[in-house]
Design a protein around this motif. Structure first.
Motif, PDB file in Angstrom:
ATOM      1  N   ALA A   1       0.829  -1.206   0.000  1.00 32.65           N
ATOM      2  CA  ALA A   1       0.000   0.000   0.000  1.00 32.65           C
ATOM      3  C   ALA A   1       0.864   1.258   0.000  1.00 32.65           C
ATOM      4  O   ALA A   1       0.538   2.247  -0.675  1.00 32.65           O
ATOM      5  CB  ALA A   1      -0.932  -0.006   1.204  1.00 32.65           C
ATOM      6  N   ASP A   2       1.964   1.239   0.747  1.00 32.48           N
ATOM      7  CA  ASP A   2       2.872   2.389   0.757  1.00 32.48           C
ATOM      8  C   ASP A   2       3.488   2.599  -0.626  1.00 32.48           C
ATOM      9  O   ASP A   2       3.608   3.727  -1.108  1.00 32.48           O
ATOM     10  CB  ASP A   2       3.988   2.178   1.778  1.00 32.48           C
ATOM     11  CG  ASP A   2       3.496   2.199   3.218  1.00 32.48           C
ATOM     12  OD1 ASP A   2       2.326   2.560   3.443  1.00 32.48           O
ATOM     13  OD2 ASP A   2       4.283   1.839   4.116  1.00 32.48           O
ATOM     14  N   ALA A   3       3.914   1.496  -1.244  1.00 36.88           N
ATOM     15  CA  ALA A   3       4.474   1.583  -2.593  1.00 36.88           C
ATOM     16  C   ALA A   3       3.434   2.158  -3.556  1.00 36.88           C
ATOM     17  O   ALA A   3       3.740   3.041  -4.369  1.00 36.88           O
ATOM     18  CB  ALA A   3       4.937   0.209  -3.064  1.00 36.88           C
ATOM     19  N   ALA A   4       2.210   1.678  -3.445  1.00 36.40           N
ATOM     20  CA  ALA A   4       1.141   2.167  -4.313  1.00 36.40           C
ATOM     21  C   ALA A   4       0.915   3.663  -4.120  1.00 36.40           C
ATOM     22  O   ALA A   4       0.656   4.388  -5.090  1.00 36.40           O
ATOM     23  CB  ALA A   4      -0.150   1.400  -4.037  1.00 36.40           C
ATOM     24  N   ALA A   5       1.022   4.135  -2.890  1.00 38.18           N
ATOM     25  CA  ALA A   5       0.831   5.566  -2.613  1.00 38.18           C
ATOM     26  C   ALA A   5       1.878   6.402  -3.343  1.00 38.18           C
ATOM     27  O   ALA A   5       1.565   7.478  -3.878  1.00 38.18           O
ATOM     28  CB  ALA A   5       0.895   5.819  -1.112  1.00 38.18           C
ATOM     29  N   VAL A   6       3.122   5.915  -3.383  1.00 40.80           N
ATOM     30  CA  VAL A   6       4.181   6.633  -4.099  1.00 40.80           C
ATOM     31  C   VAL A   6       3.883   6.660  -5.590  1.00 40.80           C
ATOM     32  O   VAL A   6       3.943   7.717  -6.242  1.00 40.80           O
ATOM     33  CB  VAL A   6       5.557   5.973  -3.847  1.00 40.80           C
ATOM     34  CG1 VAL A   6       6.633   6.633  -4.706  1.00 40.80           C
ATOM     35  CG2 VAL A   6       5.936   6.045  -2.371  1.00 40.80           C
ATOM     36  N   PHE A   7       3.526   5.505  -6.151  1.00 38.47           N
ATOM     37  CA  PHE A   7       3.355   5.414  -7.599  1.00 38.47           C
ATOM     38  C   PHE A   7       2.095   6.122  -8.065  1.00 38.47           C
ATOM     39  O   PHE A   7       2.054   6.645  -9.182  1.00 38.47           O
ATOM     40  CB  PHE A   7       3.351   3.943  -8.026  1.00 38.47           C
ATOM     41  CG  PHE A   7       4.496   3.159  -7.448  1.00 38.47           C
ATOM     42  CD1 PHE A   7       5.736   3.757  -7.245  1.00 38.47           C
ATOM     43  CD2 PHE A   7       4.347   1.835  -7.061  1.00 38.47           C
ATOM     44  CE1 PHE A   7       6.800   3.054  -6.697  1.00 38.47           C
ATOM     45  CE2 PHE A   7       5.390   1.125  -6.507  1.00 38.47           C
ATOM     46  CZ  PHE A   7       6.619   1.736  -6.321  1.00 38.47           C
ATOM     47  N   GLU A   8       1.076   6.167  -7.221  1.00 39.14           N
ATOM     48  CA  GLU A   8      -0.120   6.924  -7.558  1.00 39.14           C
ATOM     49  C   GLU A   8       0.163   8.420  -7.512  1.00 39.14           C
ATOM     50  O   GLU A   8      -0.314   9.180  -8.355  1.00 39.14           O
ATOM     51  CB  GLU A   8      -1.260   6.552  -6.608  1.00 39.14           C
ATOM     52  CG  GLU A   8      -1.812   5.149  -6.839  1.00 39.14           C
ATOM     53  CD  GLU A   8      -2.695   4.668  -5.699  1.00 39.14           C
ATOM     54  OE1 GLU A   8      -3.225   5.535  -4.961  1.00 39.14           O
ATOM     55  OE2 GLU A   8      -2.832   3.439  -5.522  1.00 39.14           O
ATOM     56  N   ALA A   9       0.955   8.843  -6.516  1.00 38.14           N
ATOM     57  CA  ALA A   9       1.309  10.266  -6.422  1.00 38.14           C
ATOM     58  C   ALA A   9       2.113  10.716  -7.639  1.00 38.14           C
ATOM     59  O   ALA A   9       1.949  11.844  -8.127  1.00 38.14           O
ATOM     60  CB  ALA A   9       2.100  10.515  -5.139  1.00 38.14           C
ATOM     61  N   LEU A  10       2.966   9.829  -8.151  1.00 41.61           N
ATOM     62  CA  LEU A  10       3.768  10.132  -9.329  1.00 41.61           C
ATOM     63  C   LEU A  10       3.032   9.799 -10.620  1.00 41.61           C
ATOM     64  O   LEU A  10       3.527  10.107 -11.715  1.00 41.61           O
ATOM     65  CB  LEU A  10       5.089   9.353  -9.280  1.00 41.61           C
ATOM     66  CG  LEU A  10       6.013   9.661  -8.106  1.00 41.61           C
ATOM     67  CD1 LEU A  10       7.252   8.766  -8.146  1.00 41.61           C
ATOM     68  CD2 LEU A  10       6.421  11.129  -8.100  1.00 41.61           C
ATOM     69  N   ASP A  11       1.869   9.162 -10.486  1.00 40.36           N
ATOM     70  CA  ASP A  11       1.036   8.741 -11.616  1.00 40.36           C
ATOM     71  C   ASP A  11       1.838   7.922 -12.626  1.00 40.36           C
ATOM     72  O   ASP A  11       1.826   8.195 -13.834  1.00 40.36           O
ATOM     73  CB  ASP A  11       0.392   9.942 -12.300  1.00 40.36           C
ATOM     74  CG  ASP A  11      -0.739   9.517 -13.251  1.00 40.36           C
ATOM     75  OD1 ASP A  11      -1.334   8.431 -13.002  1.00 40.36           O
ATOM     76  OD2 ASP A  11      -1.023  10.245 -14.214  1.00 40.36           O
ATOM     77  N   LEU A  12       2.519   6.897 -12.143  1.00 42.95           N
ATOM     78  CA  LEU A  12       3.326   6.054 -13.012  1.00 42.95           C
ATOM     79  C   LEU A  12       2.443   5.124 -13.833  1.00 42.95           C
ATOM     80  O   LEU A  12       1.512   4.513 -13.302  1.00 42.95           O
ATOM     81  CB  LEU A  12       4.308   5.228 -12.178  1.00 42.95           C
ATOM     82  CG  LEU A  12       5.303   5.993 -11.311  1.00 42.95           C
ATOM     83  CD1 LEU A  12       6.282   5.034 -10.657  1.00 42.95           C
ATOM     84  CD2 LEU A  12       6.052   7.059 -12.123  1.00 42.95           C
ATOM     85  N   ARG A  13       2.759   5.011 -15.111  1.00 41.68           N
ATOM     86  CA  ARG A  13       2.032   4.124 -16.019  1.00 41.68           C
ATOM     87  C   ARG A  13       3.049   3.304 -16.811  1.00 41.68           C
ATOM     88  O   ARG A  13       4.187   3.721 -16.999  1.00 41.68           O
ATOM     89  CB  ARG A  13       1.171   4.928 -16.997  1.00 41.68           C
ATOM     90  CG  ARG A  13       0.178   5.865 -16.330  1.00 41.68           C
ATOM     91  CD  ARG A  13      -1.049   5.146 -15.834  1.00 41.68           C
ATOM     92  NE  ARG A  13      -1.969   6.047 -15.133  1.00 41.68           N
ATOM     93  CZ  ARG A  13      -3.137   5.662 -14.645  1.00 41.68           C
ATOM     94  NH1 ARG A  13      -3.533   4.404 -14.792  1.00 41.68           N
ATOM     95  NH2 ARG A  13      -3.903   6.525 -14.018  1.00 41.68           N
ATOM     96  N   ASN A  14       2.626   2.118 -17.264  1.00 44.35           N
ATOM     97  CA  ASN A  14       3.481   1.275 -18.108  1.00 44.35           C
ATOM     98  C   ASN A  14       4.817   0.982 -17.423  1.00 44.35           C
ATOM     99  O   ASN A  14       5.862   0.920 -18.059  1.00 44.35           O
ATOM    100  CB  ASN A  14       3.726   1.953 -19.461  1.00 44.35           C
ATOM    101  CG  ASN A  14       4.326   1.009 -20.486  1.00 44.35           C
ATOM    102  OD1 ASN A  14       3.998  -0.173 -20.526  1.00 44.35           O
ATOM    103  ND2 ASN A  14       5.213   1.527 -21.318  1.00 44.35           N
TER     104      ASN A  14
END
Length: 314
Positions: A113-126
């Motif tokens: 969940a913490d990792a997801a919070a970082v990647f959602e904040a950065l809006d990482l795709r692909n």
């Protein structure tokens, strides 16, 4: 006079601090240098440190570190993929490295969940997600629970990763006995600094093998990263990486996944990890390196980097 002078100094210091806080973030970062760090705050209020290097429009390659280390353990990979035009991202797990040393949440669900919070904040795709050891468990839980459902993941790489389950049980007789992990906990609680010297000097990099070329700087860097983190996070993390059954996570992953492991891994034996992972993954491929250790991403970075790059570009 002395009291008045001290009072004047305090007022000037306060005024200077107020002025600095009013500056734009970019200017303040230049003034403070390394003091200012990139962080995000999770839903439960934990500050997570991350690195984000390279072109923001390039394909992201994301790294998840092992226990009890930090994102610094991926330096060789981050610089390599950055030089090949990728955007590279890595974060310090809660309680590890430069992230907040909180008391709770040291389990695979919170890690993901913490990792997801970082990647959602950065809006990482692909993104391509690469995890080592405990970080491999984090990748498996993240991809299965967050990354795939959100359509953010292109591929995954598991390097000497802990899934599906390290602990020896009736259903997993090939696993490592609980007494071994109890020994880890006892050693950590008794003398964490010495324990964190013994692991890299011994089985982690295979430096305990006859004829091994021992690299003191690598040992020191492992110790440095470990001692940056919190003892509570490291203590609880032993249960997280050893007792979390991730069979269902592996079954749920559909993106192409590369499994890499050394056949001389003394920490996570490949027969109870890689060989089981490849049977559970829907779209996996596996490579076993003869004679390589658990820490092969450091000792043989050139070899692993080339294989991972080939997988990404295939």
């Amino acid at each position: 006079m002395a009291i008045e002078h001290t009072r004047r100094q305090m007022l000037m210091t306060a005024a200077a601090a107020a002025a600095l806080s009013a500056l734009p973030r970019e200017i303040l970062a230049q003034i403070q240098g390394d003091i200012m760090m990139d962080t995000i705050k999770t839903k439960d209020g934990v500050e997570i440190f991350y690195k984000d290097w390279g072109p923001k429009d390039a394909q992201p390659v994301v790294f998840h570190h092992g226990w009890p280390l930090s994102s610094d353990d991926w330096d060789a990979q981050m610089l390599f993929f950055l030089s090949h035009g990728y955007r590279v991202i890595a974060h310090d797990r809660r309680g590890h490295g430069r992230s907040q040393q909180v008391s709770e949440g040291h389990d695979m669900d919170h890690y993901a969940a913490d990792a997801a919070a970082v990647f959602e904040a950065l809006d990482l795709r692909n993104a391509v997600h690469i995890g080592h050891s405990t970080g491999g468990g984090e990748v498996a839980r993240y991809v299965a629970k967050f990354g795939q459902p959100q359509g953010r993941v292109a591929k995954a790489v598991l390097v000497a990763a802990v899934p599906p389950l390290m602990l020896k049980t009736t259903a997993n007789p090939e696993g490592t006995p609980l007494e071994v992990f109890d020994g880890f906990r006892a050693a950590l609680a008794t003398n964490r600094a010495q324990f964190f010297r013994d692991i890299p000097a011994g089985p982690f990099y295979g430096f305990n093998r006859a004829g091994a070329t021992v690299l003191p700087g690598v040992i020191d860097n492992w110790w440095r990263q470990g001692m940056m983190g919190g003892a509570k996070a490291h203590y609880d993390g032993i249960k997280a990486f050893s007792e979390t059954d991730q069979t269902e996570d592996l079954k749920a992953i559909t993106v192409p996944t590369l499994v890499l492991h050394g056949d001389d891994d003394q920490v996570v034996p490949y027969k109870d990890a890689a060989e089981k992972q490849i049977k559970l993954l829907q779209n996996g491929q596996m490579k076993i390196y003869k004679g390589l250790s658990h820490g092969m991403l450091t000792t043989h970075a050139d070899l692993l980097n080339a294989d991972i790059l080939a997988f990404i570009t295939a």
